[in-house]
Design a protein around this motif. Sequence first.
Motif, PDB file in Angstrom:
ATOM      1  N   MET A 121     -18.836 -93.079   0.982  1.00 59.95           N
ATOM      2  CA  MET A 121     -19.695 -91.891   0.986  1.00 59.95           C
ATOM      3  C   MET A 121     -19.523 -91.088   2.264  1.00 59.95           C
ATOM      4  N   THR A 122     -19.825 -91.666   3.408  1.00 58.75           N
ATOM      5  CA  THR A 122     -19.872 -90.939   4.676  1.00 58.75           C
ATOM      6  C   THR A 122     -18.520 -90.321   5.030  1.00 58.75           C
ATOM      7  N   GLU A 123     -18.570 -89.073   5.502  1.00 62.30           N
ATOM      8  CA  GLU A 123     -17.359 -88.394   5.965  1.00 62.30           C
ATOM      9  C   GLU A 123     -17.460 -88.094   7.455  1.00 62.30           C
ATOM     10  N   THR A 124     -16.330 -88.061   8.094  1.00 60.33           N
ATOM     11  CA  THR A 124     -16.276 -87.856   9.538  1.00 60.33           C
ATOM     12  C   THR A 124     -17.023 -86.589   9.952  1.00 60.33           C
ATOM     13  N   SER A 181     -24.784 -87.832   8.088  1.00 65.87           N
ATOM     14  CA  SER A 181     -25.922 -88.011   7.187  1.00 65.87           C
ATOM     15  C   SER A 181     -26.064 -86.891   6.157  1.00 65.87           C
ATOM     16  N   ASN A 182     -25.289 -85.819   6.294  1.00 67.51           N
ATOM     17  CA  ASN A 182     -25.426 -84.670   5.388  1.00 67.51           C
ATOM     18  C   ASN A 182     -24.620 -84.926   4.117  1.00 67.51           C
ATOM     19  N   VAL A 183     -25.194 -85.702   3.191  1.00 63.06           N
ATOM     20  CA  VAL A 183     -24.472 -86.071   1.979  1.00 63.06           C
ATOM     21  C   VAL A 183     -24.226 -84.862   1.088  1.00 63.06           C
ATOM     22  N   SER A 192     -19.202 -76.243  -9.306  1.00 65.39           N
ATOM     23  CA  SER A 192     -19.584 -77.493  -8.648  1.00 65.39           C
ATOM     24  C   SER A 192     -20.935 -77.960  -9.171  1.00 65.39           C
ATOM     25  N   HIS A 193     -21.000 -79.231  -9.511  1.00 67.04           N
ATOM     26  CA  HIS A 193     -22.245 -79.816 -10.011  1.00 67.04           C
ATOM     27  C   HIS A 193     -22.822 -80.827  -9.016  1.00 67.04           C
ATOM     28  N   GLY A 194     -22.429 -80.695  -7.779  1.00 68.87           N
ATOM     29  CA  GLY A 194     -22.998 -81.546  -6.736  1.00 68.87           C
ATOM     30  C   GLY A 194     -22.278 -82.881  -6.602  1.00 68.87           C
ATOM     31  N   VAL A 195     -22.851 -83.725  -5.774  1.00 73.39           N
ATOM     32  CA  VAL A 195     -22.217 -84.998  -5.419  1.00 73.39           C
ATOM     33  C   VAL A 195     -22.340 -86.011  -6.566  1.00 73.39           C
ATOM     34  N   PHE A 248     -29.590 -85.052  -7.661  1.00 70.99           N
ATOM     35  CA  PHE A 248     -28.999 -85.494  -6.396  1.00 70.99           C
ATOM     36  C   PHE A 248     -29.811 -86.627  -5.781  1.00 70.99           C
ATOM     37  N   PHE A 249     -31.115 -86.432  -5.716  1.00 66.79           N
ATOM     38  CA  PHE A 249     -31.945 -87.453  -5.084  1.00 66.79           C
ATOM     39  C   PHE A 249     -32.032 -88.724  -5.934  1.00 66.79           C
ATOM     40  N   THR A 250     -31.918 -88.578  -7.242  1.00 63.65           N
ATOM     41  CA  THR A 250     -31.902 -89.761  -8.108  1.00 63.65           C
ATOM     42  C   THR A 250     -30.649 -90.582  -7.850  1.00 63.65           C
ATOM     43  N   MET A 251     -29.511 -89.891  -7.731  1.00 62.00           N
ATOM     44  CA  MET A 251     -28.265 -90.601  -7.437  1.00 62.00           C
ATOM     45  C   MET A 251     -28.313 -91.285  -6.074  1.00 62.00           C
ATOM     46  N   LEU A 252     -28.951 -90.622  -5.116  1.00 66.57           N
ATOM     47  CA  LEU A 252     -29.026 -91.203  -3.779  1.00 66.57           C
ATOM     48  C   LEU A 252     -29.919 -92.431  -3.731  1.00 66.57           C
ATOM     49  N   GLY A 253     -30.573 -92.722  -4.855  1.00 67.64           N
ATOM     50  CA  GLY A 253     -31.365 -93.949  -4.911  1.00 67.64           C
ATOM     51  C   GLY A 253     -30.531 -95.184  -4.607  1.00 67.64           C
ATOM     52  N   THR A 254     -29.198 -95.076  -4.779  1.00 69.00           N
ATOM     53  CA  THR A 254     -28.335 -96.214  -4.431  1.00 69.00           C
ATOM     54  C   THR A 254     -28.426 -96.534  -2.944  1.00 69.00           C
ATOM     55  N   LEU A 255     -28.749 -95.513  -2.127  1.00 62.47           N
ATOM     56  CA  LEU A 255     -28.859 -95.747  -0.690  1.00 62.47           C
ATOM     57  C   LEU A 255     -30.156 -96.470  -0.335  1.00 62.47           C
ATOM     58  N   VAL A 256     -31.176 -96.307  -1.157  1.00 60.37           N
ATOM     59  CA  VAL A 256     -32.470 -96.899  -0.839  1.00 60.37           C
ATOM     60  C   VAL A 256     -32.346 -98.418  -0.741  1.00 60.37           C
ATOM     61  N   GLY A 257     -31.540 -99.010  -1.629  1.00 57.47           N
ATOM     62  CA  GLY A 257     -31.357-100.456  -1.579  1.00 57.47           C
ATOM     63  C   GLY A 257     -30.862-100.916  -0.224  1.00 57.47           C
ATOM     64  N   GLY A 258     -29.891-100.195   0.334  1.00 61.25           N
ATOM     65  CA  GLY A 258     -29.386-100.544   1.663  1.00 61.25           C
ATOM     66  C   GLY A 258     -30.481-100.471   2.708  1.00 61.25           C
ATOM     67  N   ARG A 259     -31.342 -99.459   2.582  1.00 58.53           N
ATOM     68  CA  ARG A 259     -32.422 -99.292   3.563  1.00 58.53           C
ATOM     69  C   ARG A 259     -33.541-100.305   3.358  1.00 58.53           C
ATOM     70  N   VAL A 260     -33.575-100.930   2.199  1.00 61.07           N
ATOM     71  CA  VAL A 260     -34.528-102.012   1.961  1.00 61.07           C
ATOM     72  C   VAL A 260     -33.997-103.327   2.536  1.00 61.07           C
TER      73      VAL A 260
END
Length: 788
Positions: free
Chosen positions: A290-293, A297-299, A350-353, A426-438
């Motif tokens: 995910m992260t780019e140089t 944090s700006n996904v 473009s339909h987003g990330v 977008f925010f629903t897809m980013l739910g995958t990140l929440v697990g890492g933060r848990v």
Amino acid sequence: MGADLQSNTYLSPGIQAMLPFLYAAWSDRHLSVPEIQSLRREAGKLPFLTEEDRQILSDWSDPVHPPSRERFQQWLTSGRRAAEDLPEDRTASLAELGIWLGLAAEDEPEAKTTFWQEQLPALHQIEAGLGGIREDTYRALFPQYDQREKLHEAIRESTVDPAELQRILEGDHAATIARVREILLRPSFERTTLRIKEDYREQVLRWCKELAREGIGALSYPREYGGQDSMADYAAAFETIAYHDLSLTIKFGVQFGLWGGAIYNLGTKRHHDAYLEATGKLELPGCFAMTETGHGSNVRGLETTAVYDHENRELIVHTPSVAAGKEYIGNAMHSRMAAVFCQLIVNGESHGVHAVVVPIRDESGHTLAGIRVEDNGYKLGLNGVDNGRLWFDQVRVPVDNLLDKYGGIDEEGRYVSPIESASRRFFTMLGTLVGGRVFVPRAGLSAAKSALAIAVRYGLRRRQFPSESMRSETIILDYPNQQRRLLPLVAKAYAVQFGLDHLLDRYVSRTEEEMREIEAMAAGMKSYATWFATAAIQECREATGGKGYLAENRFADLKADTDIFTTFEGDNTVLMQLLAKSLLTEFNKSFQEDGNIAVLKYLGRRVTTIVTEQNPYVVRQTDREHLENRSFYVSAFHFRARRLLSTLGSRLRAYIKGGMSSYQAGLLCQTHMIKAAEAYVEQLVLDESLKRVEMVREQQHLSDGLEPSDGTAATTADLLEKVITLYAAHTIEGHAAWYLESGYISGQKSKAVRKLVDILCAELRPEAGALVDGFGIPDGLLGAPIAL
């Protein structure tokens, strides 16, 4: 018995019995208000004190008139003489010494023996009530201190079984944790120092494969793919692995949590069938790109693209610039697949990330055409994790590789999604990140627990510096400053654990409607817990001196490996702002929805606070009973959270009304936002900790109703209550300047809170060993020689 003592005194037996307590209370030449109240309150219940005795005791405990040097020395001399005659079967405590002195002053001591022995529990209560008695006070009274049992068990020895604390912390996941511990204690997991990163990475890969063979990696996956369908057990395994090696923890998390989680959470059944079982067995190593140089944090601003080619039913994944390369990708050097997050472009729009599965190596480990991989090289820590950079040059993959649970491409080549709103999608897809933060803060907390266990155990063994009254050097954890350094951190570790448990419960049982709230909560808890971990580990390193600086005692690795925890899975500062924005949204929403009612409720809370919490009496109230009462410290935490949020909203509103953009207003209020988020997290942690204490109490009540109880759980609940009280008092002390500026406490009350922290540290000193043993870290995982 006691003839010499009796002939040397003109005092009554009752006053004689109180002399050790008077000496101890005045030993620092200052008698505090709580100590006065404790002495007078408990002494008022003693049957052996006459009215004249009570008056003498009142005069001698008057802080305005401290005892003369001669009288103070007489108390010490009298106590030391009695201690010399104290039988060997009596422990070196103020209570035992008081009984001995009172009995010795009786005209017919033999006839009074039973009566005086019956007073022992009451005197122990007074001794405990004084709190914070220094070891040199005991040594001054007891000349044979080092040749007998050190102190009464109520003062020095733990009152709880560490196994009971461990049971509470592990909860329903004890079996999973025990199983993972058993695996990690095998000879195949023996730690060896490998300075060459490639060697270390291969060792971590072997460990990870062994865990996969045991089914640990797939715990959160559905049973049909080899899992147990238990996200909570996966979290328990993850935090347990962190006791062993943090590089292994992160490698494990990337393979099974991030890569596997992306497949499971963003993909559909065809993706699950194709990848999930092999991922759980680590037959298919993958990474989360995910992260780019150039974006961090700006996904939303990711530059990598996936352009749909309808004619060939393919996606063309491309990195348009060097800065658009995927950065710091864990598992990059071992992976065969990558979940690549990129801007999905269909028919020029473009339909987003979205995430696309892209093969990056063949089965032999050779990099595929169009894929460029670079090793990130050596890092400050976690060198067992193979971090790398990825670039894609017009790489074509089948359209089926698009993880299309929330957005895909139909047979006609049109973009389709069950979620109309691009922002919500977008925010629903980013739910995958929440697990890492848990999960990440749980690993950070495990590292902090390891450090605390090492430092406290060392503190219970190491001795240093005798004084004139001591025959041997002092155990370093008996120094008040050492207690001050470590015990509030132990208390905070328990509190943070309870807060993280609540977050995990919310995450495991989440609904789609709750995800925004849980995401904000995870952002705050991740930041709070990982900042705590790095600070605690540093303090523990310093508290163990030169021994802590040796690599064998693990602080070097713990410090280096957790340092990144504050910035990966989201930079903590950014995450705290995310939380603050979420809190403001909910705050403003409540006012908009409830209108005048919300305003009246808010004003009502402010008036209530002014009347009940900020009136002159309460602001200055300093007695220990008040400071330890939940109503005080819970109200203080809630007041801070409410006030910071409401004043933040007022400031932002004023700036924007003055013509400033919301972005500029946010910059001016950035530090305010972070403080408001911190206050919310601290309130959450305190509230959930107190709920856990009450759960322990309720379990004990049920146990008492069903079968005889030895009282262990009740004692454990009392201990946990005191631990959380220390967390609360120490946190309020840390924010003392803010509370003073806000008029919530007076300077006198601020001093009383500081004194309470000292007292609670001293009272929890006997429990220190049990508290860190309650973390349940076996010696084989703890590893540090100074802690074994």
